[in-house]
Write an enzyme that holds these catalytic residues in place. Structure first.
Site, PDB file in Angstrom:
ATOM      1  N   LYS A  80      30.524  32.081 -18.043  1.00  0.00           N
ATOM      2  CA  LYS A  80      30.723  32.141 -19.501  1.00  0.00           C
ATOM      3  C   LYS A  80      31.393  30.823 -19.908  1.00  0.00           C
ATOM      4  O   LYS A  80      32.166  30.302 -19.179  1.00  0.00           O
ATOM      5  CB  LYS A  80      31.732  33.415 -19.557  1.00  0.00           C
ATOM      6  N   SER A 155      31.835  40.484 -25.743  1.00  0.00           N
ATOM      7  CA  SER A 155      31.506  39.185 -26.172  1.00  0.00           C
ATOM      8  C   SER A 155      30.789  38.318 -24.868  1.00  0.00           C
ATOM      9  O   SER A 155      30.156  37.175 -25.148  1.00  0.00           O
ATOM     10  CB  SER A 155      32.528  38.212 -26.471  1.00  0.00           C
ATOM     11  N   SER A 179      35.118  43.168 -23.446  1.00  0.00           N
ATOM     12  CA  SER A 179      33.940  42.200 -23.231  1.00  0.00           C
ATOM     13  C   SER A 179      33.135  42.000 -22.033  1.00  0.00           C
ATOM     14  O   SER A 179      32.115  41.193 -21.808  1.00  0.00           O
ATOM     15  CB  SER A 179      34.445  40.788 -23.872  1.00  0.00           C
TER      16      SER A 179
HETATM   17  N1  GLN Z   1      34.857  43.073 -29.159  1.00  0.00           N
HETATM   18  C1  GLN Z   1      36.421  42.813 -28.785  1.00  0.00           C
HETATM   19  C2  GLN Z   1      36.731  41.775 -29.991  1.00  0.00           C
HETATM   20  O1  GLN Z   1      35.926  41.387 -30.660  1.00  0.00           O
HETATM   21  C3  GLN Z   1      36.654  42.556 -27.609  1.00  0.00           C
HETATM   22  C4  GLN Z   1      36.374  41.000 -27.303  1.00  0.00           C
HETATM   23  C5  GLN Z   1      36.754  40.662 -25.873  1.00  0.00           C
HETATM   24  O2  GLN Z   1      37.026  41.499 -24.892  1.00  0.00           O
HETATM   25  N2  GLN Z   1      36.850  39.277 -25.689  1.00  0.00           N
HETATM   26  O3  GLN Z   1      38.006  41.484 -29.986  1.00  0.00           O
END
Ligand code: GLN
Length: 488
Positions: A80, A155, A179
Site C-alpha cells: 500500500k 482505504s 481498511s
Molecule cells: N473508512 C474508515 C475511515 O475512513 C477507516 C479507514 C481506515 O481504516 N484507514 O476512516
C-alpha cells in the site's frame, strides 16, 4: 497460471525448483499488464528493481537457502502506498507529497526482505487512508475485480484488488477502522488487522496513531498466518510495539474447532444489514458449529457509539499527524508571500476534500472549549467499548459477525454522502477502538451480480492464533476462497 497460486503453493514450487522467483514475478508483471488498465490497483511499480530482487532470490535458492530459513524467499509481495520502501515513491495517494522518495524501509518492509520476499509496487488507496472505497485517491479509483463498475472497498482498495485480480501473491495494507478487513471482504480475499502493537508502525505514514495497524491481504488463511508471522514482533523504533514473542501461527492450524466457544454479538445483527449478507453469515455460523465450535450470544452494549467515537478520535489524531505536511519539510510546495500563505496554499492545493474535512473536524474537537465535550468524552466511550470486548472474551474465544453490511457498492454511489460512506465500517471500527485483532475471509456470494461476502472473526488481544485456526478450519470445509474473480 503461476499467478493464481497461493503463497504457500508458490513456496512449494520454488522449494522444489519447479519454478523460479523471476518466473513468479514475471507472472505478476504480465497479469498487471493484462488487467491493471481495468483494475487500477497499482499507482506504479518498479519492474527493474523487482526483477533484480527476484534474481537475487533465485541465486539464494540455487545456493541452498531454504524456506525454513527465509519463509518468503522468492515470493512477490506488493505494498500500500502508505508504507516506506527505500528508494521508491511514497505518496499516500495524495498530491501533497509531490515527488517524495522514501529514505528508509518501514520495519515491515525490512522484515519482508529479511524473509526473502520480492517487495514491489505502490498500491492505490484512499488519500491518507481516509475512506472506504478508494474513491478518495488523488490519482485514480481502483475497481473491484469481480465487477469493475463497483468499488473495491477502502482505504486499502488497491491492496485487496491486486490480490483478487492475482496481480500479486500477497499485499500489505493498513487498518485504522476497517481498511484491511472491509476491502478484503468486498474483494473476496483474506485480510488481517493484528492486535494494536503486534506489528511495528515504523515507516507507516500515520493517520490515527492509536488505531493504525499494518496487516496482510492473501488468497488463503494459511498465507495470512504466514505473512502475519513474518511482519510481527517487537520493534524498539515504535514505542507502542509490544514486546511479546510471536507464536508459530502455522503450527496452530487444525481442521476442527472442538472446544472453541464463539460469540455472536447481539448488537451486530442490526437494521441495514443486507439479507444476502445476513444469510451467508448465518450459514457460516452453522458450518462453524458443525466443525465443533459452540455458539453463544454476547453483548457489546456500547458498539452503537463506535462510529461516532471513531470519527472524533481518528480525526483528532489525523489533524495532529497531518500538520507535518506543510510545504516545508516534505513534497510539494506552493510558494506564498509569508510562511502562513505558503502553508495555506500548499495545504489547500495538496489535500483532497475528505482529508480537509477530517482536519477541520479534528481541529474542532481538540479546540479549547470543545475538547472536554468531544475528545475527552470519546476517549471515555472508547474505554467502555474496550471493556465490552474484554468482558465478552471472558465467555468466548472469538466473536463472529459480518465484515460489512452490504457487498461492494457502485462507484459514485456514496461519494455525495460522507455519513453513508462512514457506515461501511460499522462492524469493523470497534476492533480498532478496543485495540484487539480481527480477520475477514470469504463466506459466500450475492446472487446477482455475483459479489463476495466477508465473514469477520474478532479475537482477544494477541489472539491471532485463534483467528487463524477458526478461519482455516472454515476454509477447509467451504469452497468460497477457491473462487477467482473474472479478471483473474
Ligand atoms: N473508512 C474508515 C475511515 O475512513 C477507516 C479507514 C481506515 O481504516 N484507514 O476512516
Amino acid at each position: 497460471m503461476l499467478h493464481r497460486l497461493t503463497v504457500s503453493e508458490l513456496v512449494q514450487r520454488l522449494a522444489a525448483r519447479e519454478t523460479s522467483a523471476r518466473e513468479a514475478l514475471q507472472a505478476c508483471l504480465d497479469q498487471i499488464a493484462r488487467v491493471d488498465g481495468q483494475v487500477h490497483a497499482f499507482l506504479s511499480h518498479d519492474a527493474a528493481d523487482a526483477l533484480a530482487q527476484a534474481d537475487a532470490a533465485d541465486r539464494e535458492l540455487a545456493a541452498g537457502t531454504t524456506h525454513a530459513a527465509k519463509p518468503l524467499l522468492g515470493v512477490p509481495v506488493a505494498l500500500k502506498d502508505v508504507l516506506s520502501h527505500r528508494g521508491q515513491p511514497l505518496n499516500c495517494a495524495s498530491r501533497i507529497l509531490g515527488n517524495f522518495i522514501s529514505p528508509y524501509d518501514a520495519t515491515v518492509v525490512s522484515k519482508l526482505k529479511d524473509a526473502g520476499a520480492v517487495v514491489f509496487g505502490r498500491l492505490n488507496m484512499d488519500e491518507f487512508a481516509m475512506g472506504s472505497s478508494t474513491e478518495n485517491s488523488a490519482f485514480v479509483t481502483t475497481r473491484n475485480p469481480w465487477d469493475t463498475s463497483r468499488i473495491p472497498g477502502g482505504s486499502s482498495g488497491g491492496s485487496a484488488a491486486a490480490v483478487a485480480a492475482h496481480e500479486a501473491f500477497a499485499t500489505l495494507g493498513s487498518d485504522t477502522g476497517g481498511s484491511i478487513r472491509q476491502p478484503a471482504a468486498l474483494c473476496g480475499c483474506v485480510g488481517v488487522k493484528p492486535t494494536y502493537g503486534r506489528v511495528s508502525r515504523y515507516g507507516l505514514v500515520a493517520f490515527a496513531s492509536s488505531l493504525d495497524q499494518i496487516g496482510p491481504f492473501t488468497k488463503s488463511t494459511r498465507d495470512a498466518a504466514l505473512l502475519t508471522g513474518v511482519i510481527s514482533g517487537h520493534d524498539p523504533r515504535d514505542s507502542t510495539s509490544l514486546d511479546q514473542p510471536v507464536p508459530d501461527y502455522l503450527a496452530d492450524l487444525k481442521p476442527d474447532l472442538r472446544g472453541l466457544r464463539l460469540g455472536l454479538a447481539r448488537e451486530f445483527m442490526v437494521g441495514g444489514l443486507d439479507p444476502e449478507v445476513r444469510d451467508a453469515v448465518a450459514a457460516a455460523v452453522a458450518k462453524l458449529q458443525e466443525l465443533g465450535a459452540s455458539i453463544e450470544e454476547v453483548s457489546l452494549p456500547h458498539s452503537e457509539h463506535a462510529v461516532a467515537t471513531y470519527y472524533i478520535i481518528a480525526t483528532a489524531e489525523a489533524s495532529a499527524n497531518l500538520a507535518r505536511f506543510d510545504g516545508i519539510r516534505y513534497g510539494a510546495r506552493v510558494p506564498g508571500a509569508d510562511p502562513n500563505e505558503l502553508y495555506e496554499r500548499t495545504r489547500g492545493a495538496g489535500f483532497g476534500a475528505e482529508v480537509k474535512r477530517r482536519i477541520i473536524l479534528g481541529t474542532y474537537v481538540l479546540s479549547s472549549g470543545y475538547y472536554d465535550a468531544y475528545y475527552l468524552r470519546a476517549q471515555k466511550v472508547r474505554t467502555l467499548i474496550r471493556r465490552d470486548f474484554l468482558e465478552a472474551f471472558k465467555k468466548v474465544d472469538a466473536i463472529i459477525s459480518p465484515t460489512t453490511p452490504t457487498a461492494a457498492f457502485k462507484v459514485g454511489e456514496k461519494t455525495q454522502d460522507p455519513l453513508q460512506m462512514y457506515l461501511s465500517d460499522i462492524f469493523t471500527i470497534s476492533c480498532n477502538l478496543a485495540g484487539t485483532c480481527g480477520l475477514s475471509l470469504p463466506c459466500g456470494f450475492t446472487r446477482s451480480p455475483r459479489l463476495p461476502i466477508g465473514l469477520q472473526i474478532l479475537g482477544q488481544p494477541l489472539g491471532e492464533s485463534t483467528l487463524f485456526r477458526i478461519a482455516h478450519a472454515y476454509e477447509q470445509a467451504t469452497p468460497w476462497h477457491r473462487e477467482s474473480s473474472p479478471l483473474a
